[in-house]
Each structure stands twice: as C-alpha cells, then as structure tokens.
Motif scaffolding. Sequence first.
Motif, PDB file in Angstrom:
ATOM      1  N   HIS A  27       0.791  -1.190  -0.053  1.00  0.00           N
ATOM      2  CA  HIS A  27       0.024   0.081   0.009  1.00  0.00           C
ATOM      3  C   HIS A  27       1.046   1.313  -0.132  1.00  0.00           C
ATOM      4  CE1 HIS A  27      -3.596   2.330   2.113  1.00  0.00           C
ATOM      5  NE2 HIS A  27      -3.320   2.676   1.095  1.00  0.00           N
ATOM      6  N   HIS A  32       0.919   3.771  -3.489  1.00  0.00           N
ATOM      7  CA  HIS A  32       1.044   5.040  -3.398  1.00  0.00           C
ATOM      8  C   HIS A  32       2.068   5.612  -4.207  1.00  0.00           C
ATOM      9  CE1 HIS A  32      -2.350   6.841  -0.661  1.00  0.00           C
ATOM     10  NE2 HIS A  32      -2.293   5.490  -0.480  1.00  0.00           N
ATOM     11  N   HIS A  39      -4.454   3.321  -7.827  1.00  0.00           N
ATOM     12  CA  HIS A  39      -5.102   3.417  -6.456  1.00  0.00           C
ATOM     13  C   HIS A  39      -5.853   4.740  -6.026  1.00  0.00           C
ATOM     14  CE1 HIS A  39      -5.213   2.436  -2.179  1.00  0.00           C
ATOM     15  NE2 HIS A  39      -4.710   3.701  -1.642  1.00  0.00           N
ATOM     16  N   HIS A  43      -8.833   6.977  -3.442  1.00  0.00           N
ATOM     17  CA  HIS A  43      -8.943   8.276  -2.770  1.00  0.00           C
ATOM     18  C   HIS A  43      -9.643   9.538  -3.263  1.00  0.00           C
ATOM     19  CE1 HIS A  43      -5.738   7.296   0.269  1.00  0.00           C
ATOM     20  NE2 HIS A  43      -5.530   6.139  -0.633  1.00  0.00           N
ATOM     21  N   HIS A 130      -5.886   7.847   7.042  1.00  0.00           N
ATOM     22  CA  HIS A 130      -4.960   7.689   6.102  1.00  0.00           C
ATOM     23  C   HIS A 130      -5.681   8.557   4.725  1.00  0.00           C
ATOM     24  CE1 HIS A 130      -2.869   5.824   2.509  1.00  0.00           C
ATOM     25  NE2 HIS A 130      -4.192   5.436   2.092  1.00  0.00           N
TER      26      HIS A 130
HETATM   27 ZN   LIG Z   1      -4.350   4.615   0.113  1.00  0.00          ZN
END
Ligand SMILES: [Zn+2]
Length: 176
Positions: A27, A32, A39, A43, A130
């Motif tokens: 992750h 990221h 990914h 978000h 996060h």
């Molecule tokens: Zn993430």
Amino acid sequence: MLTKVLIWVAVALPVAAAMEPWAALLHGRVWHRWLWLVHRSHHTARRGRFEHNDALSFLHAPIAVALILWGCLGEPGVLREVAFGAGLGMTLFGVAYAIVHDGLVHGRLPVAALGRLRTFDRIRRAHQAHHRREHGGPYGLFLGPRELAREVAARRATRAPQRSARPGPSEEKTSR
Ligand SMILES: [Zn+2]
Ligand SMILES: [Zn+2]
C-alpha cells in the motif's frame, strides 16, 4: 485428519498475520507510488459500484486459489497440506480485509454494526486518517491504530529535545 487440520491451522494463522505488514508495505511503497494512477480511484469519490482500485484487491486471489487447488489435488504429503494452509490464511486475510475495509470503513457491505466494537472503531478511524492525507500513513489496516500511535510518539520525541534545549524559566532567571 487431525494432523492435517493442525497443519492447516498452524500455517494459516501466521500467513494471515503476515499478510497485514505485507499489505501495508504494498500500500505504502507500491500503490501510493508506482500504482498511484490505479489506487487514486480509491482516494476520490466513487462513481458507481466499482473503482479501478478493486483490481488491486483481487491481486492475491489467484495465488490463494492456486495454493488451495494444489492442496486439494497435489501429491499427498506435508507440502500439500502446507500449501492448503497458506492458501487458507491468505483467503482468511482477504475476507477479513474486505469486511473491515470495504464493508465497515467504506460502507460497501452491510456490516456497520461492527463499528460498535471499540477495536473496529479504532481501525476505522485510523484508516479514515489515511484517507484524509493523500500520501501518508497509516498504510496498514488492522495495525493502523498502532501505526498512528507510533507516529504520534515519534512526533513527540522529536519535539521534546527542542523544548528541553530552550532555557527553562529557572535557568533564565539565573542567567540574568
Ligand atoms: Zn491509500
Ligand atoms: Zn480505504
């Protein structure tokens, strides 16, 4: 049969536990960075039922299926049972991750009641932290609260020497 079950459990539990730091590493270091294009969909606000990031969630499924299949169809022996246990452990983590991350934190499964339990509520809050930062931990899910606590402790530790480096009120008096 009992020996087989004991091997499965003895292998599945540590494998499931090891999946957490592994998933956190992927992750933080891969999703990221190199796979941010994929990914990122996790978000940003989801349009529709699925997001591109879902593809990453299924990345380990073929490995787990292959291990379980080998455990069922491979040459009889300890190695076959170990493979079955490892596949079981990976599946266990995957299911738990889907329930807690996708279900509880992101509301994609009807498991909101889990949030009444303190442990799950802390996990949810840590993962929400996060999501508030675009590129920042905690990257782990189940150990997310621990990651956050370590971060806070590290921040305090770096601030403490600066504070003690400044002269205190009594020192100021004596130096005048
Ligand atoms: Zn993430
Ligand atoms: Zn998330």
